[in-house]
Scaffold this motif. Structure first.
Motif, short mmCIF file in Angstrom:
data_model
loop_
_atom_site.label_atom_id
_atom_site.label_comp_id
_atom_site.label_asym_id
_atom_site.label_seq_id
_atom_site.Cartn_x
_atom_site.Cartn_y
_atom_site.Cartn_z
N GLU A 146 42.72 -50.16 40.09
CA GLU A 146 43.46 -49.05 40.68
C GLU A 146 44.95 -49.31 40.56
O GLU A 146 45.44 -50.38 40.90
CB GLU A 146 43.09 -48.91 42.17
N ASN A 147 45.69 -48.32 40.05
CA ASN A 147 47.15 -48.33 40.02
C ASN A 147 47.64 -47.28 41.01
O ASN A 147 47.08 -46.18 41.08
CB ASN A 147 47.70 -47.99 38.64
N MET A 148 48.72 -47.61 41.75
CA MET A 148 49.29 -46.68 42.72
C MET A 148 50.78 -46.49 42.43
O MET A 148 51.46 -47.43 42.05
CB MET A 148 49.15 -47.25 44.15
N TYR A 149 51.27 -45.27 42.65
CA TYR A 149 52.69 -44.95 42.48
C TYR A 149 53.15 -44.15 43.69
O TYR A 149 52.43 -43.27 44.17
CB TYR A 149 52.90 -44.12 41.21
N MET A 150 54.36 -44.45 44.18
CA MET A 150 54.96 -43.71 45.27
C MET A 150 56.33 -43.21 44.83
O MET A 150 57.13 -43.97 44.29
CB MET A 150 55.14 -44.63 46.49
N GLY A 151 56.57 -41.93 45.03
CA GLY A 151 57.86 -41.35 44.68
C GLY A 151 58.31 -40.38 45.75
O GLY A 151 57.52 -39.88 46.54
N SER A 168 58.19 -31.07 37.16
CA SER A 168 59.23 -31.33 36.17
C SER A 168 58.65 -32.09 34.98
O SER A 168 57.75 -32.92 35.14
CB SER A 168 60.37 -32.13 36.79
N PRO A 169 59.15 -31.81 33.78
CA PRO A 169 58.64 -32.50 32.59
C PRO A 169 58.85 -34.02 32.65
O PRO A 169 58.11 -34.78 32.04
CB PRO A 169 59.45 -31.90 31.44
N GLU A 170 59.85 -34.43 33.40
CA GLU A 170 60.16 -35.86 33.48
C GLU A 170 59.25 -36.62 34.43
O GLU A 170 59.24 -37.85 34.44
CB GLU A 170 61.62 -36.06 33.93
N PHE A 171 58.48 -35.90 35.24
CA PHE A 171 57.67 -36.56 36.26
C PHE A 171 56.68 -37.56 35.67
O PHE A 171 56.65 -38.73 36.07
CB PHE A 171 56.94 -35.52 37.12
N MET A 226 54.81 -43.12 34.44
CA MET A 226 54.33 -44.09 33.44
C MET A 226 55.34 -45.20 33.21
O MET A 226 54.97 -46.36 33.06
CB MET A 226 53.99 -43.39 32.12
N SER A 227 56.62 -44.86 33.19
CA SER A 227 57.66 -45.86 33.02
C SER A 227 57.59 -46.90 34.13
O SER A 227 57.69 -48.10 33.88
CB SER A 227 59.03 -45.19 32.99
N HIS A 251 49.93 -53.44 36.29
CA HIS A 251 49.65 -52.03 36.00
C HIS A 251 49.55 -51.79 34.50
O HIS A 251 48.67 -51.07 34.02
CB HIS A 251 50.74 -51.13 36.60
N LYS A 252 50.45 -52.41 33.76
CA LYS A 252 50.45 -52.27 32.30
C LYS A 252 49.14 -52.80 31.72
O LYS A 252 48.55 -52.18 30.83
CB LYS A 252 51.63 -53.02 31.70
N GLU A 253 48.68 -53.93 32.23
CA GLU A 253 47.42 -54.51 31.75
C GLU A 253 46.26 -53.55 31.97
O GLU A 253 45.42 -53.37 31.09
CB GLU A 253 47.14 -55.82 32.49
N ALA A 254 46.22 -52.89 33.13
CA ALA A 254 45.14 -51.92 33.40
C ALA A 254 45.22 -50.73 32.45
O ALA A 254 44.21 -50.27 31.94
CB ALA A 254 45.22 -51.45 34.86
N ILE A 255 46.44 -50.23 32.21
CA ILE A 255 46.63 -49.07 31.34
C ILE A 255 46.24 -49.38 29.90
O ILE A 255 45.63 -48.56 29.22
CB ILE A 255 48.09 -48.58 31.42
#
Length: 105
Positions: A40-45, A52-55, A60-61, A69-73
């Motif tokens: 599981e990867n989690m992101y908070m913003g 928005s196109p940048e979202f 991902m960035s 997270h990168k390893e999971a992706i």
């Protein structure tokens, strides 16, 4: 069921669910059998719009800056990825945003 986890992250920012159980029980509690390795990867913003196109690029960035997270992706053994987004208006024209990624081998 990833949408349930994304909403839960507004209550508790953790890989443990608000009910104290492991994150993957969101599936098993709903009669989904998981006999595979999972992550599981989690992101908070805050403050930006999910429209928005940048979202997606921002999310991902941020994921790719973390080695775990990168390893999971980039895991070549992952057969399925489920993504969910939960956005709650913050009252100032922006949103509190949570994104969840679930990977299954």
């Amino acid at each position: 069921f990833a949408n349930i986890r994304a909403k839960e992250l507004h209550k508790l920012w953790d890989h443990t669910r608000p009910n104290g159980k492991k994150w993957s029980t969101v599936y098993t509690d709903n009669d989904v059998i998981l006999n595979v390795k999972r992550s599981e990867n989690m992101y908070m913003g805050f403050g930006h719009s999910v429209d928005s196109p940048e979202f997606a690029e921002r999310v991902m960035s941020n994921f790719l800056k973390s080695s775990a997270h990168k390893e999971a992706i980039l895991n070549k053994n992952a057969k399925k990825c489920v993504i969910a987004v939960s956005a709650i208006a913050d009252g100032n024209g922006g949103h509190n945003i949570r994104v969840i990624q679930h990977f299954f081998e």
